[in-house]
Design a protein around this motif. Sequence first.
Motif, PDB file in Angstrom:
ATOM      1  N   ARG A 543       0.822  -1.208   0.000  1.00 37.30           N
ATOM      2  CA  ARG A 543       0.000   0.000   0.000  1.00 37.30           C
ATOM      3  C   ARG A 543       0.852   1.252   0.000  1.00 37.30           C
ATOM      4  N   ALA A 544       0.240   2.305  -0.523  1.00 36.40           N
ATOM      5  CA  ALA A 544       0.856   3.633  -0.521  1.00 36.40           C
ATOM      6  C   ALA A 544      -0.261   4.628  -0.781  1.00 36.40           C
ATOM      7  N   ALA A 545      -0.433   5.564   0.126  1.00 34.29           N
ATOM      8  CA  ALA A 545      -1.511   6.560   0.006  1.00 34.29           C
ATOM      9  C   ALA A 545      -2.839   5.828  -0.239  1.00 34.29           C
ATOM     10  N   ASP A 546      -3.520   6.123  -1.335  1.00 32.88           N
ATOM     11  CA  ASP A 546      -4.798   5.484  -1.637  1.00 32.88           C
ATOM     12  C   ASP A 546      -4.643   4.222  -2.475  1.00 32.88           C
ATOM     13  N   TRP A 547      -3.440   3.753  -2.664  1.00 33.45           N
ATOM     14  CA  TRP A 547      -3.202   2.635  -3.568  1.00 33.45           C
ATOM     15  C   TRP A 547      -3.021   1.321  -2.818  1.00 33.45           C
ATOM     16  N   ILE A 548      -3.604   0.265  -3.369  1.00 32.32           N
ATOM     17  CA  ILE A 548      -3.490  -1.094  -2.847  1.00 32.32           C
ATOM     18  C   ILE A 548      -3.026  -1.977  -3.998  1.00 32.32           C
ATOM     19  N   GLY A 549      -2.013  -2.816  -3.766  1.00 28.47           N
ATOM     20  CA  GLY A 549      -1.490  -3.651  -4.841  1.00 28.47           C
ATOM     21  C   GLY A 549      -1.264  -5.082  -4.412  1.00 28.47           C
ATOM     22  N   ARG A 550      -1.452  -6.018  -5.363  1.00 34.22           N
ATOM     23  CA  ARG A 550      -1.235  -7.441  -5.094  1.00 34.22           C
ATOM     24  C   ARG A 550      -0.991  -8.182  -6.405  1.00 34.22           C
ATOM     25  N   ASP A 551       0.041  -9.013  -6.448  1.00 35.83           N
ATOM     26  CA  ASP A 551       0.335  -9.872  -7.598  1.00 35.83           C
ATOM     27  C   ASP A 551       0.390  -9.111  -8.920  1.00 35.83           C
ATOM     28  N   GLY A 552       0.956  -7.919  -8.879  1.00 33.19           N
ATOM     29  CA  GLY A 552       1.108  -7.128 -10.087  1.00 33.19           C
ATOM     30  C   GLY A 552      -0.068  -6.233 -10.407  1.00 33.19           C
ATOM     31  N   ASP A 553      -1.232  -6.472  -9.795  1.00 25.87           N
ATOM     32  CA  ASP A 553      -2.399  -5.615  -9.988  1.00 25.87           C
ATOM     33  C   ASP A 553      -2.391  -4.497  -8.953  1.00 25.87           C
ATOM     34  N   ALA A 554      -3.084  -3.415  -9.255  1.00 21.61           N
ATOM     35  CA  ALA A 554      -3.172  -2.293  -8.318  1.00 21.61           C
ATOM     36  C   ALA A 554      -4.533  -1.624  -8.462  1.00 21.61           C
ATOM     37  N   TRP A 555      -5.005  -1.080  -7.359  1.00 25.25           N
ATOM     38  CA  TRP A 555      -6.283  -0.375  -7.341  1.00 25.25           C
ATOM     39  C   TRP A 555      -6.104   0.924  -6.573  1.00 25.25           C
ATOM     40  N   GLN A 556      -6.630   1.999  -7.123  1.00 29.20           N
ATOM     41  CA  GLN A 556      -6.650   3.259  -6.400  1.00 29.20           C
ATOM     42  C   GLN A 556      -8.010   3.362  -5.710  1.00 29.20           C
TER      43      GLN A 556
END
Length: 654
Positions: A543-556
Motif C-alpha cells: 500500500r501507498a496513500a490510496d493505492w493497494i497492490g497485489r500480484d502485479g495488480d493495483a487499485w486506487q
Amino acid sequence: MFDTVLVANRGEIAVRVIRTLRSLGVRSVAVFSDADADARHVREADTAVRIGPAPAAESYLSVERLLEAAARTGAQAVHPGYGFLAENAGFARACADAGLVFIGPPAEAISLMGDKIRAKETVRAAGVPVVPGSSGSGLSDDQLADAAREIGMPVLLKPSAGGGGKGMRLVRDAERLADEIGAARREARASFGDDTLLVERWVDRPRHIEIQVLADGHGNVVHLGERECSLQRRHQKIIEEAPSVLLDEETRAAMGEAAVQAARSCGYRGAGTVEFIVPGGDPSSYYFMEMNTRLQVEHPVTELVVSIAAGAAGGLDLVEWQLRVAAGEQLPYKQGDITLTGHAIEARVCAEDPARGFLPSGGTVLRLREPEGDGIRTDSGLSEGTEVGSLYDPMLSKVIAYGPDRQTAIRKLRAALAETVTLGVQTNAGFLRRLLGHPAVVAGELDTGLVEREVDGLVSTDVPEEVYEAAAAVRLAALEPRGEGWTDPFSVPSGWRLGGTPRPVGFHLRVQDPVEYVPRGSHALTDDTVCVTLDGVRHTFHRAADWIGRDGDAWQVRDHDPVAASLTGARHAGADSLTAPMPGTVTVVKVAVGDEVSAGQSLLVVEAMKMEHVISAPHAGTVAELDVTPGTTVAMDQVLAVITPVEHPAEEEK
C-alpha cells in the motif's frame, strides 16, 4: 574504446546503456528534458545536460540540442538508444558531420531499411522472401485503397518510415479503408514526421519471429538466433522469448542466413534485427517484414541464451558490442561459435490500465519494488517519486527471466511479475502474469492475434472484496486513538453508542463504482503492507496513500462523498458529457457547438503516449458544450464536450 559517450535517450533505455558504459569504464553523459530533471537515468550518469522543455520535439528529438550537449561535455560518440532518433539517418549524418561517432549503422543503411518500400525491394533482390503487397512509394489514398482491394482483404496498412506498431492498421472491411488510411497517416505523421504508407497482405494467425544480427566494419556478419515476438496487443509486442518453440534447427539456420543476407544487402554495421512474419501452420514459409536498424527493446532475451564458443550462456552484452564495433573492432567469433542454451522470456511493463481498455495511465510512483534474484533481470528507468506523464512512450520497465527450459522460465517470470510493485501508476503487470498462465501460451501455441482474442478472459473489471476490506482496514486504523491513558469511548471506531446497540463502522469508497463497505475481517498493518483475513483466507497487499497492490495488480481506492458526487453530477442533468479517457492532448476536433451529430460519430481525438483514442457521440443529438480545441492538454475524466440528446429519437429514425 571511447572515453565519453552521450546517450541520446531517456528512461530504462538510457539506464541500460549507462550500465554497460560504466562496466567498460567509459564516462556517460545523460540528456534530459524539464520533465525528466530528477529521472533515474539523470542520476545514474556521470554527468547530465538539460536539452529543453518537456515536449520531445523540443528536447529529445532536437538534433541541434543533442549535438550541443555532446560538444559541451567532450563526448566522442553518441549512443541513440532504441527509440527517438535511433533510426534517424539525418541524426546519424549530423553526428558524423560534427566529428562524433554514431553508435549504430551507417546513415545509408538506416535510410534504406527505414523506408519499408525500398527495404523490401532490396532484400528481395538479395534472395530474401518478402510479404506480398503494394509497390512504389508516395501512393495516394485512392492508390492505397486500390492496391488493398487488388491484394484482397484483410490487409495491413503500415507507415513506410515507422516501427513499433505505431500507425499500423489491420483492415478487414473495404468500406473502412478511407477512415483507416486517414488515421494511419495521422499517427505516422505524428510519430515519424512522414505519413507515407504501404499495404501488405494479412497473413492469418501469423507468428512474429525476428533474428538478431551483429556486423562489424570488416565484412563479418553473424546472427544470434531468433526471438519469438508473437504475443502482441495493437501490433505492440508485450511478451518476447528466445528461442522460439516453432522453429527446428533447419528452419532456424535458413532464417538466420536470410537475415545475414538482408544485413549484407544494405551494408549494415552494428546490432540490428531482421523481422519475419511466419505462418503458424508452415514455419518454412517465412517472409521478410522489415529491418530495425537499432538495438531492440527485447534484446535481453538474446543476451541471456547466447553462448559464444566455450563461454557460458548469458555472457553476451549487445550494447558492449555496439560500442566495440563502432570503435572499429572486429568480431572475434564466427557463426559456428554461437549456440543457444536454455530459455529466456521478457515482459514489458507499461503505464496503461487494462480495466479501462489499456488506456495510457500516469501519476507519481509512490511505492516501487522491482524483482530480482536467481535468473531474474529487471531493466528499468523507475524510482520512487518518478513522475509518469503522457508525453513519452508508456513502457516503464522490462522483467526478464531465464531458465534451463521454457516452463521454468515462464514460472520464474510469473513469480517475478507477482513481486512487481508500482503503486501510484496503473500498469499491465498483473495482466501479463495472467497472460503467461494462459493454456495456449504455456503450450507455445502462439500467434499475433491471440491476445486480442483472449483479452476479455485476462482482464477483470470487478474489484475483489478483499481490496475494499484492505482499504477499509487502513481507514479504520487511522481512526484509532493514539497515546496512552484514558480513552474517550466516543473516539474509538468500534460503533459503540450510549444506551444503544453498536453500529458497524462503514466507509464510502470508490475504485470504479462507489460502494459503502463495512469491514468484517481481521487486519494487520505495517508501513507498506496490509494483511486481511477474510472468510478464513489471508490476503497481503502493498500500500501507498490510496493505492493497494497485489500480484502485479493495483487499485486506487479513494474516499467517496455521495453528497458532493450528486451535486457535481447535477451540472449536466438531462445531457451526456464526454470525458477524457486518459491524460493527453486533443489533436483533432471535428465538430462545433450547435452541430447535429449521429450516434457513434467521431467527434474528437485525444493522443497520449503516441496512441490515439477517438471520442465518439454516445447518441444522436446536438453539441451543447465544447470545452477543448486542438492542442488542449486534458486530464483523465476531464469534460471535453456535452451532447444533448434529440428529443424524439424514434421520430428521427423514421
